[in-house]
Design a protein around this motif. Structure first.
Motif, PDB file in Angstrom:
ATOM      1  N   TYR A  27      -2.243  13.339  13.385  1.00 36.50           N
ATOM      2  CA  TYR A  27      -1.402  12.339  14.050  1.00 36.50           C
ATOM      3  C   TYR A  27      -1.611  12.377  15.562  1.00 36.50           C
ATOM      4  CZ  TYR A  27       2.701   9.368  14.744  1.00 36.50           C
ATOM      5  OH  TYR A  27       3.542   8.339  15.086  1.00 36.50           O
ATOM      6  N   LYS A  28      -1.670  13.577  16.110  1.00 33.43           N
ATOM      7  CA  LYS A  28      -1.913  13.718  17.548  1.00 33.43           C
ATOM      8  C   LYS A  28      -3.287  13.169  17.917  1.00 33.43           C
ATOM      9  CE  LYS A  28       1.122  17.632  18.363  1.00 33.43           C
ATOM     10  NZ  LYS A  28       1.209  19.071  18.618  1.00 33.43           N
ATOM     11  N   LEU A  29      -4.284  13.415  17.082  1.00 35.60           N
ATOM     12  CA  LEU A  29      -5.627  12.904  17.349  1.00 35.60           C
ATOM     13  C   LEU A  29      -5.679  11.377  17.283  1.00 35.60           C
ATOM     14  CD1 LEU A  29      -7.823  15.518  15.471  1.00 35.60           C
ATOM     15  CD2 LEU A  29      -7.833  15.061  17.930  1.00 35.60           C
ATOM     16  N   PHE A  30      -4.895  10.773  16.422  1.00 31.74           N
ATOM     17  CA  PHE A  30      -4.850   9.315  16.349  1.00 31.74           C
ATOM     18  C   PHE A  30      -4.146   8.717  17.555  1.00 31.74           C
ATOM     19  CE2 PHE A  30      -6.332   9.318  12.028  1.00 31.74           C
ATOM     20  CZ  PHE A  30      -6.817   8.048  11.839  1.00 31.74           C
ATOM     21  N   TYR A  59      -2.588  -2.045  18.737  1.00 30.43           N
ATOM     22  CA  TYR A  59      -1.900  -0.809  19.099  1.00 30.43           C
ATOM     23  C   TYR A  59      -1.623  -0.013  17.839  1.00 30.43           C
ATOM     24  CZ  TYR A  59       2.200  -3.573  17.803  1.00 30.43           C
ATOM     25  OH  TYR A  59       3.083  -4.375  17.125  1.00 30.43           O
ATOM     26  N   PHE A  60      -1.497   1.277  17.986  1.00 27.87           N
ATOM     27  CA  PHE A  60      -1.267   2.184  16.863  1.00 27.87           C
ATOM     28  C   PHE A  60       0.203   2.120  16.484  1.00 27.87           C
ATOM     29  CE2 PHE A  60      -0.508   6.420  15.022  1.00 27.87           C
ATOM     30  CZ  PHE A  60      -1.476   6.413  14.036  1.00 27.87           C
ATOM     31  N   ASN A  61       0.479   1.729  15.247  1.00 29.34           N
ATOM     32  CA  ASN A  61       1.855   1.468  14.851  1.00 29.34           C
ATOM     33  C   ASN A  61       2.303   2.303  13.643  1.00 29.34           C
ATOM     34  OD1 ASN A  61       4.261   0.097  15.292  1.00 29.34           O
ATOM     35  ND2 ASN A  61       3.768  -1.474  13.778  1.00 29.34           N
ATOM     36  N   ILE A  62       1.616   3.369  13.345  1.00 33.04           N
ATOM     37  CA  ILE A  62       2.046   4.242  12.252  1.00 33.04           C
ATOM     38  C   ILE A  62       3.101   5.179  12.842  1.00 33.04           C
ATOM     39  CG2 ILE A  62       1.333   6.044  10.637  1.00 33.04           C
ATOM     40  CD1 ILE A  62      -1.317   4.578  10.365  1.00 33.04           C
ATOM     41  N   ARG A  66       3.764  11.860   8.649  1.00 31.62           N
ATOM     42  CA  ARG A  66       3.860  11.789   7.179  1.00 31.62           C
ATOM     43  C   ARG A  66       3.307  10.454   6.667  1.00 31.62           C
ATOM     44  NH1 ARG A  66       2.856  13.453   2.737  1.00 31.62           N
ATOM     45  NH2 ARG A  66       4.244  13.002   1.027  1.00 31.62           N
ATOM     46  N   VAL A  67       3.617   9.372   7.335  1.00 35.72           N
ATOM     47  CA  VAL A  67       3.097   8.059   6.938  1.00 35.72           C
ATOM     48  C   VAL A  67       1.577   8.036   7.100  1.00 35.72           C
ATOM     49  CG1 VAL A  67       3.100   5.584   7.436  1.00 35.72           C
ATOM     50  CG2 VAL A  67       5.257   6.855   7.436  1.00 35.72           C
ATOM     51  N   LEU A  68       1.075   8.571   8.189  1.00 36.11           N
ATOM     52  CA  LEU A  68      -0.370   8.634   8.394  1.00 36.11           C
ATOM     53  C   LEU A  68      -1.025   9.461   7.294  1.00 36.11           C
ATOM     54  CD1 LEU A  68      -2.935   8.068  10.030  1.00 36.11           C
ATOM     55  CD2 LEU A  68      -2.404  10.099  11.391  1.00 36.11           C
ATOM     56  N   GLU A  69      -0.411  10.564   6.936  1.00 36.57           N
ATOM     57  CA  GLU A  69      -0.945  11.408   5.863  1.00 36.57           C
ATOM     58  C   GLU A  69      -1.041  10.628   4.556  1.00 36.57           C
ATOM     59  OE1 GLU A  69      -0.210  15.786   3.876  1.00 36.57           O
ATOM     60  OE2 GLU A  69       1.420  14.872   4.997  1.00 36.57           O
ATOM     61  N   ARG A  70      -0.008   9.862   4.237  1.00 36.39           N
ATOM     62  CA  ARG A  70      -0.025   9.057   3.005  1.00 36.39           C
ATOM     63  C   ARG A  70      -1.115   7.990   3.058  1.00 36.39           C
ATOM     64  NH1 ARG A  70       5.978   8.310   3.115  1.00 36.39           N
ATOM     65  NH2 ARG A  70       5.470   6.118   3.176  1.00 36.39           N
ATOM     66  N   VAL A  71      -1.273   7.341   4.210  1.00 38.41           N
ATOM     67  CA  VAL A  71      -2.313   6.321   4.363  1.00 38.41           C
ATOM     68  C   VAL A  71      -3.692   6.947   4.176  1.00 38.41           C
ATOM     69  CG1 VAL A  71      -3.432   4.790   6.034  1.00 38.41           C
ATOM     70  CG2 VAL A  71      -0.940   4.797   5.840  1.00 38.41           C
ATOM     71  N   MET A  72      -3.913   8.084   4.811  1.00 40.49           N
ATOM     72  CA  MET A  72      -5.215   8.742   4.686  1.00 40.49           C
ATOM     73  C   MET A  72      -5.462   9.223   3.256  1.00 40.49           C
ATOM     74  SD  MET A  72      -5.603  10.725   8.340  1.00 40.49           S
ATOM     75  CE  MET A  72      -7.296  11.240   8.031  1.00 40.49           C
ATOM     76  N   ASP A  73      -4.420   9.677   2.584  1.00 33.78           N
ATOM     77  CA  ASP A  73      -4.561  10.078   1.176  1.00 33.78           C
ATOM     78  C   ASP A  73      -4.949   8.885   0.304  1.00 33.78           C
ATOM     79  OD1 ASP A  73      -3.902  12.692   1.792  1.00 33.78           O
ATOM     80  OD2 ASP A  73      -1.836  12.558   1.051  1.00 33.78           O
ATOM     81  N   GLU A  74      -4.351   7.737   0.587  1.00 32.37           N
ATOM     82  CA  GLU A  74      -4.676   6.522  -0.178  1.00 32.37           C
ATOM     83  C   GLU A  74      -6.123   6.098   0.055  1.00 32.37           C
ATOM     84  OE1 GLU A  74      -2.885   4.686  -2.431  1.00 32.37           O
ATOM     85  OE2 GLU A  74      -1.322   6.209  -2.333  1.00 32.37           O
ATOM     86  N   ILE A  75      -6.572   6.178   1.288  1.00 28.53           N
ATOM     87  CA  ILE A  75      -7.968   5.837   1.600  1.00 28.53           C
ATOM     88  C   ILE A  75      -8.909   6.806   0.880  1.00 28.53           C
ATOM     89  CG2 ILE A  75      -9.718   5.754   3.425  1.00 28.53           C
ATOM     90  CD1 ILE A  75      -7.429   4.709   5.280  1.00 28.53           C
ATOM     91  N   GLU A  76      -8.567   8.078   0.908  1.00 32.24           N
ATOM     92  CA  GLU A  76      -9.383   9.073   0.196  1.00 32.24           C
ATOM     93  C   GLU A  76      -9.440   8.763  -1.296  1.00 32.24           C
ATOM     94  OE1 GLU A  76     -11.358  12.225   0.654  1.00 32.24           O
ATOM     95  OE2 GLU A  76     -11.580  10.723   2.198  1.00 32.24           O
ATOM     96  N   GLU A  77      -8.311   8.372  -1.841  1.00 32.48           N
ATOM     97  CA  GLU A  77      -8.257   8.024  -3.261  1.00 32.48           C
ATOM     98  C   GLU A  77      -9.190   6.846  -3.569  1.00 32.48           C
ATOM     99  OE1 GLU A  77      -4.649   6.836  -6.047  1.00 32.48           O
ATOM    100  OE2 GLU A  77      -4.205   8.639  -4.852  1.00 32.48           O
ATOM    101  N   LEU A  78      -9.178   5.854  -2.699  1.00 28.35           N
ATOM    102  CA  LEU A  78     -10.083   4.714  -2.874  1.00 28.35           C
ATOM    103  C   LEU A  78     -11.541   5.146  -2.845  1.00 28.35           C
ATOM    104  CD1 LEU A  78      -8.460   2.025  -0.550  1.00 28.35           C
ATOM    105  CD2 LEU A  78      -8.667   1.909  -3.036  1.00 28.35           C
ATOM    106  N   TYR A  79     -11.876   6.024  -1.924  1.00 24.79           N
ATOM    107  CA  TYR A  79     -13.256   6.461  -1.786  1.00 24.79           C
ATOM    108  C   TYR A  79     -13.676   7.478  -2.825  1.00 24.79           C
ATOM    109  CZ  TYR A  79     -14.367   3.686   2.181  1.00 24.79           C
ATOM    110  OH  TYR A  79     -14.646   2.616   2.979  1.00 24.79           O
ATOM    111  N   ASN A  80     -12.762   7.949  -3.604  1.00 28.37           N
ATOM    112  CA  ASN A  80     -13.098   8.866  -4.689  1.00 28.37           C
ATOM    113  C   ASN A  80     -13.233   8.157  -6.024  1.00 28.37           C
ATOM    114  OD1 ASN A  80     -13.362  11.303  -3.270  1.00 28.37           O
ATOM    115  ND2 ASN A  80     -11.151  11.496  -3.135  1.00 28.37           N
TER     116      ASN A  80
END
Length: 92
Positions: A27-30, A59-62, A66-80
């Motif tokens: 989150y800090k890196l984003f 602009y970054f609106n997440i 925790r929300v960012l983590e869920r978004v990244m998990d969903e993207i990972e799921e798509l790519y798997n």
């Protein structure tokens, strides 16, 4: 030879490297200046592309890590999925 998107000094912003971090660090890196979002927003900034046009006022609106983590998990799921297994996903 193709143009490199990630130089050594910003390699930590690559998707595969972001996944190695805990959710707070991600989150800090984003959100940080010159972080992931700034990098994406300014990608091809000097070119007149559709991407750069629509990103100029973005602009970054997440709201939370925790929300960012869920978004990244969903993207990972798509790519798997079976269809995406052989695609290069390191530079999402």
């Amino acid at each position: 030879m193709p143009k490199l998107i990630y130089s050594k000094d910003i390699d930590h912003l690559r998707w595969k490297n972001l996944l190695e971090n805990d959710s707070e660090t991600r989150y800090k890196l984003f959100r940080s200046e010159n972080g992931v979002f700034d990098f994406l927003k300014n990608l091809n900034k000097d070119e007149e592309s559709v991407f750069s046009k629509y990103m100029e006022n973005a602009y970054f609106n997440i709201p939370t890590e925790r929300v960012l983590e869920r978004v990244m998990d969903e993207i990972e799921e798509l790519y798997n999925t079976k269809e995406m297994k052989n695609k290069d996903r390191n530079d999402i």
